[in-house]
Design an enzyme around this catalytic site. Structure first.
Site, short mmCIF file in Angstrom:
data_model
loop_
_atom_site.label_atom_id
_atom_site.label_comp_id
_atom_site.label_asym_id
_atom_site.label_seq_id
_atom_site.Cartn_x
_atom_site.Cartn_y
_atom_site.Cartn_z
CB SER A 15 -25.63 -10.06 17.24
OG SER A 15 -24.23 -9.89 17.23
CG LEU A 17 -23.86 -2.79 12.38
CD1 LEU A 17 -22.59 -1.99 12.11
CD2 LEU A 17 -25.09 -1.98 12.02
CG ASP A 36 -21.46 -14.59 15.74
OD1 ASP A 36 -21.93 -13.53 15.27
OD2 ASP A 36 -21.20 -14.73 16.94
CB VAL A 61 -12.36 -13.19 13.03
CG1 VAL A 61 -13.81 -13.40 12.64
CG2 VAL A 61 -12.24 -12.23 14.22
CB CYS A 87 -20.30 -7.44 10.76
SG CYS A 87 -21.02 -6.75 9.26
CB SER A 151 -16.15 2.91 13.83
OG SER A 151 -16.73 3.87 14.70
CE1 TYR A 164 -15.28 -0.27 17.68
CE2 TYR A 164 -15.61 2.10 17.62
CZ TYR A 164 -15.97 0.83 17.22
OH TYR A 164 -17.03 0.66 16.36
#
Length: 258
Positions: A15, A17, A36, A61, A87, A151, A164
């Site tokens: 999904s 990026l 994923d 992960v 990602c 980010s 985040y």
């Protein structure tokens, strides 16, 4: 690094990026392993991209054995792994104290760090150990490339983004020392720090929310496209002189407090 017939793996590859990156890699002739959590979407993506050159493994992960088993399966399927693009991640929003003064749950902060930062490091260290055992692919001794996703929040986290921003700032901080650690082995490490990107999750938001998010983008005055992220991945893989670098992909955006 030429991508034709090479093996690449993409975490979070089903999904956003990650999916855009997988499509670009397939279009460049690479064999792609999608790592994923979503098994249903994984099967769909393999069907879309072609079973002969695409492989899906359900992976957490954060889990060492889960990732190690996935790397072994990808190697068995397509051979040497030359490119890893991380990602996988989550983007929760919560203030440290809510309006009643109640502290944010520690478990939510920990989960964000575990998935975004620890998960990226876990995959990178394990794939590096696989790459290090592979023969170089060119006269410069290059064995592989690792690309992590940070980010702009890692530089300018907004209100409510403590977890985040901390996780993405950690990825930025990892980039140069990881590149230095792996340089003697011919493994490059770079990071992309996207701004506001038009992923399906963001595009599902009301138009006024999207307009507010893109208001501080300098030019072009819009959300970034996942395909633009994927193009940068391709360039970083192919340009062997970019190493130890974090590249902002944000249209000149500098995030305000809120």
């Amino acid at each position: 690094m030429q991508l034709e017939n090479l093996t690449a793996l993409v975490t979070g590859g089903c999904s956003g990026l990650g999916h855009a990156t997988a499509v670009a890699l397939r279009n460049s002739g690479a064999n792609v392993c999608l790592l994923d959590m979503n098994g249903d979407v994984g099967a769909q993506r393999v069907a879309e991209l072609g079973e002969e050159h695409t492989f899906f493994v359900q992976v957490d992960v954060r889990d060492e054995s889960s990732v190690a088993n996935a790397l072994e399966a990808c190697s068995d399927k397509f051979g040497d792994i030359r490119l890893c693009v991380n990602c996988a991640g989550i983007a929760p929003a919560k203030r440290i104290l809510d309006r009643e003064g109640t502290p944010a749950p520690l478990a939510e902060f920990q989960s964000t760090i575990d998935i975004n930062l620890v998960g990226s490091f876990n995959v990178a260290r394990l794939v590096a150990s696989v790459m290090a055992k592979q023969a170089p692919i060119n006269d410069e001794g290059e064995r592989g490339v690792i690309i992590n996703t940070a980010s702009v929040a890692g530089y300018e986290g907004q209100i409510g983004q403590t977890a985040y921003a901390a996780s993405k700032g950690g990825i930025i901080a990892l980039t140069l020392p990881m590149a230095r650690d792996l340089a003697p082995l011919g493994i490059r490490v770079n990071t992309i720090a996207p701004g506001v990107m038009g992923t399906p999750m963001l595009l599902a938001m009301p138009e006024k929310v999207q307009d507010a998010l893109s208001a501080n983008v300098q030019f072009p005055k819009r959300l970034g496209l996942p395909e633009e992220f994927a193009k940068l991945v391709i360039h970083l893989a192919q340009n062997s002189y970019i190493n130890g670098e974090t590249i902002r992909l944000d249209g000149g955006l500098r995030m305000p407090a809120k």
